[in-house]
Motif scaffolding. Structure first.
Motif, PDB file in Angstrom:
ATOM      1  N   THR A 167      76.037  44.867  82.835  1.00 38.17           N
ATOM      2  CA  THR A 167      74.622  44.638  83.150  1.00 38.17           C
ATOM      3  C   THR A 167      73.771  44.721  81.891  1.00 38.17           C
ATOM      4  N   ARG A 168      74.086  45.698  81.029  1.00 36.14           N
ATOM      5  CA  ARG A 168      73.337  45.837  79.774  1.00 36.14           C
ATOM      6  C   ARG A 168      73.596  44.665  78.835  1.00 36.14           C
ATOM      7  N   ILE A 169      74.826  44.179  78.828  1.00 31.06           N
ATOM      8  CA  ILE A 169      75.141  43.004  77.996  1.00 31.06           C
ATOM      9  C   ILE A 169      74.438  41.773  78.549  1.00 31.06           C
ATOM     10  N   ALA A 170      74.486  41.621  79.885  1.00 29.65           N
ATOM     11  CA  ALA A 170      73.844  40.468  80.524  1.00 29.65           C
ATOM     12  C   ALA A 170      72.334  40.486  80.295  1.00 29.65           C
ATOM     13  N   GLU A 171      71.754  41.686  80.159  1.00 28.26           N
ATOM     14  CA  GLU A 171      70.324  41.778  79.891  1.00 28.26           C
ATOM     15  C   GLU A 171      69.979  41.112  78.565  1.00 28.26           C
ATOM     16  N   VAL A 172      70.832  41.326  77.560  1.00 36.42           N
ATOM     17  CA  VAL A 172      70.605  40.689  76.262  1.00 36.42           C
ATOM     18  C   VAL A 172      70.843  39.179  76.357  1.00 36.42           C
ATOM     19  N   LEU A 173      71.988  38.803  76.963  1.00 35.30           N
ATOM     20  CA  LEU A 173      72.323  37.380  77.059  1.00 35.30           C
ATOM     21  C   LEU A 173      71.308  36.618  77.893  1.00 35.30           C
ATOM     22  N   GLY A 174      70.662  37.322  78.820  1.00 34.80           N
ATOM     23  CA  GLY A 174      69.668  36.680  79.664  1.00 34.80           C
ATOM     24  C   GLY A 174      68.287  36.594  79.031  1.00 34.80           C
ATOM     25  N   THR A 175      68.123  37.185  77.847  1.00 36.15           N
ATOM     26  CA  THR A 175      66.843  37.100  77.143  1.00 36.15           C
ATOM     27  C   THR A 175      66.787  35.794  76.362  1.00 36.15           C
ATOM     28  N   PRO A 176      65.900  34.897  76.701  1.00 37.85           N
ATOM     29  CA  PRO A 176      65.889  33.594  76.018  1.00 37.85           C
ATOM     30  C   PRO A 176      65.451  33.730  74.564  1.00 37.85           C
ATOM     31  N   PRO A 177      66.131  33.032  73.654  1.00 33.06           N
ATOM     32  CA  PRO A 177      65.707  33.059  72.251  1.00 33.06           C
ATOM     33  C   PRO A 177      64.325  32.441  72.113  1.00 33.06           C
ATOM     34  N   PRO A 178      63.582  32.861  71.113  1.00 32.14           N
ATOM     35  CA  PRO A 178      62.259  32.257  70.903  1.00 32.14           C
ATOM     36  C   PRO A 178      62.401  30.776  70.590  1.00 32.14           C
ATOM     37  N   ARG A 179      61.404  30.013  70.975  1.00 32.93           N
ATOM     38  CA  ARG A 179      61.466  28.576  70.735  1.00 32.93           C
ATOM     39  C   ARG A 179      61.399  28.302  69.246  1.00 32.93           C
ATOM     40  N   ARG A 180      62.396  27.605  68.772  1.00 31.03           N
ATOM     41  CA  ARG A 180      62.434  27.274  67.351  1.00 31.03           C
ATOM     42  C   ARG A 180      62.031  25.820  67.161  1.00 31.03           C
ATOM     43  N   SER A 181      61.115  25.621  66.234  1.00 33.10           N
ATOM     44  CA  SER A 181      60.724  24.256  65.928  1.00 33.10           C
ATOM     45  C   SER A 181      61.820  23.614  65.102  1.00 33.10           C
ATOM     46  N   GLU A 182      62.438  22.574  65.629  1.00 34.93           N
ATOM     47  CA  GLU A 182      63.555  21.942  64.941  1.00 34.93           C
ATOM     48  C   GLU A 182      63.072  21.281  63.646  1.00 34.93           C
ATOM     49  N   PRO A 183      63.760  21.551  62.528  1.00 35.01           N
ATOM     50  CA  PRO A 183      63.376  20.922  61.269  1.00 35.01           C
ATOM     51  C   PRO A 183      63.459  19.406  61.369  1.00 35.01           C
TER      52      PRO A 183
END
Length: 537
Positions: free
Chosen positions: A301-317
């Motif tokens: 559950t603790r691992i899934a909490e991290v994996l379920g956190t969406p990465p910040p939107r990165r502006s593609e170069p």
């Protein structure tokens, strides 16, 4: 009740074929174990009758050997499965933590706790689950065996099944919350401890060691409460199981005794009935494994909490010439920044403390995500930081870290960074282990510069990477950069007027916004700009 980490555990189980081998091996060993009481009963009856039947003896030995060999194979398979599953979870979690960027929503110590302890616990899900399944199958098989011996034995044993089911269910329900709380608080303690260790010199200098120790240890009462809750549940379960098991065995034994008196059972059958009664209650003996299963689910559950956190939107170069930022916004750091750095230019980023210089440098090089806006950038980026971490077994490998650079390229990079003369005087030169190298802060910075140079990047970002160098050495390094990396775009975060004066373009930041751009000479007429370097004097 399903937990968020259960899907992750299911993915962990099904991603490898080895659990099927373990299941097949367990099936053979369990079958052997279920047949042993009957074989042993026949052997006892044979001995009591004064006859010798070779097949009976060989059959008993074969079953015993099957169980022993199966257990040995199971241990080897279990170790391999656990190691592979743990490695897979750690790799997946590490990649996602890196994708979350800096600063991460998870504290460093807490992230380490999840990477080490939680991944280790979750990686053992196959073995833990298999132990519980084997115990359950053995219990069912034992009931069937009792029924085949005498339906009365099975009927007596069946009375205990609801009680055993309630015990197991209650144990898992009571344990689940305590286990999750224990691991969450453990992660909190780890985060606090890592912060304290990282800042130990500052803590000592400020004379607040006792206060800091109190802060680190503040969650301990919660940790103790969760741990005590687990042990209370475990103890309650064990004494109840300790009463239930002998009660069931006595009931089965009495029933079997009547069977012997009535001629339905033989003395050997009594021994088999006792064996099957013990096997049937085997699930009760799996309390530690059931607790481990809940610990595994809590870790997942603790691992899934991290994996379920969406990465910040990165502006593609976007492919282009030089570097360009268009209306870039980073929460609490940069506000509507638009900026163009021509290809091959030397740009200096200046500003007072907290102006957003490091964040801007990270965005320019693609190291940090943006909340909105567009980044136009072309080419590979090399970085050097104010306090570089030396990774790798030796100093040479630390310079070449992440590349396939040979000794010649490593030495050339060290020469360009003005650190070669220092490294050849080390006990083993470039082969000196990182941990054994007595290096100053400035020397470590120059090694970080060499590591950036050896990558031969099109864009070089230096985040205060020359702050510990004297002005003369910094000028030599700057000249060496021009020679070693001609025509490359360079971005330097600096507090020094001399460095800004050498730049083709100065980007002046104030409170996360671009206050001005131009050459150092053009901006110098502004009193506020001069205050960036003079402190207002």
């Amino acid at each position: 009740m399903a937990k968020p980490g259960d899907a992750l555990l299911f993915s962990t189980v099904r991603r490898d074929f080895r659990p099927w081998l373990l299941l097949l091996n367990a099936a053979v060993a369990t079958t052997g174990g279920l047949l042993i009481p009957t074989a042993l009963a026949h052997a006892v009856d044979m001995a009591l009758s004064g006859t010798f039947v070779l097949f009976t003896v060989l059959w008993l030995l074969l079953l015993a050997a099957t169980e022993i060999v199966g257990d040995a194979i199971g241990i080897v398979l279990a170790a391999a499965i656990t190691a592979r599953a743990t490695a897979w979870l750690r790799e997946r979690l590490s990649r996602h933590l890196l994708a979350l960027g800096h600063p991460s929503p998870f504290a460093a110590g807490d992230a380490v706790s999840r990477l080490t302890g939680d991944c280790g616990n979750a990686g053992g899900v196959v073995v833990t689950l298999m132990s519980v399944i084997i115990a359950a199958v053995s219990s069912v098989g034992a009931i069937v065996a009792l029924f085949l011996l005498d339906w009365r034995l099975a009927a007596v044993f069946a009375v205990s099944v609801p009680l055993a089911t309630v015990l197991v269910r209650t144990h898992m329900q009571l344990t689940a919350d305590d286990v999750l709380a224990y691991q969450q608080v453990s992660g909190d303690v780890s985060a606090r401890l890592l912060d304290a260790v990282s800042g130990r010199r500052t803590i000592t200098a400020a004379g607040i060691a006792e206060q800091e120790a109190a802060r680190v240890l503040r969650p301990l009462p919660q940790l103790a409460a969760a741990g005590a809750g687990m042990w209370r549940t475990q103890a309650k379960m064990m004494w109840r199981a300790g009463l239930l098991l002998p009660a069931v065995e006595i009931a089965v034994l009495v029933t079997a005794g009547f069977g012997v008196m009535e001629g339905r059972l033989s003395p050997g059958d009594v021994l088999a009935a006792l064996g099957y009664a013990a096997l049937g209650m085997g699930i009760i003996g799996q309390m530690p494994q059931l607790t481990a299963l809940e610990r595994t689910r809590a870790s997942a559950t603790r691992i899934a909490e991290v994996l379920g956190t969406p990465p910040p939107r990165r502006s593609e170069p976007v492919r282009g010439r030089g570097i360009e930022l268009r209306n870039v916004h980073v929460d609490r750091a940069l506000h509507d920044v638009s900026l163009t750095i021509p290809d091959g230019a030397f740009a200096a980023i200046v500003g007072s403390s907290g102006a957003g210089k490091s964040t801007l440098a990270a965005v320019l090089g693609g190291l940090s995500a943006v909340d909105s806006g567009t980044v136009v950038r072309e080419g590979e980026v090399g970085y050097a930081f104010e306090r570089p971490a030396l990774l790798g077994t030796t100093i040479g490998r630390s310079i070449g870290y992440g590349t396939d650079a040979d000794e010649v390229r490593v030495r050339d990079a060290a020469v360009a960074a003005q650190v070669h003369d220092v490294l050849i005087r080390l006990p083993h030169g470039y082969a000196t282990p990182v941990a054994d190298a007595p290096l100053s802060g400035g020397e470590i910075q120059r090694i970080g510069l060499a590591r950036a140079i050896v990558r031969d990047p099109e864009i070089l970002v230096l985040d205060d990477a020359t702050a510990s160098l004297d002005t003369v050495t910094e000028a030599k390094v700057d000249k060496a950069f021009t020679t070693a990396l001609p025509g490359r775009t360079r971005v330097v975060v600096t507090h020094r007027a001399a460095t800004a004066a050498r730049a083709d373009l100065v980007v002046w930041l104030e409170n996360g916004c671009v206050r001005g751009t131009g050459t150092h000479q053009e901006l110098w007429d502004d009193e506020d700009y001069r205050a960036v370097f003079t402190g207002g004097e």
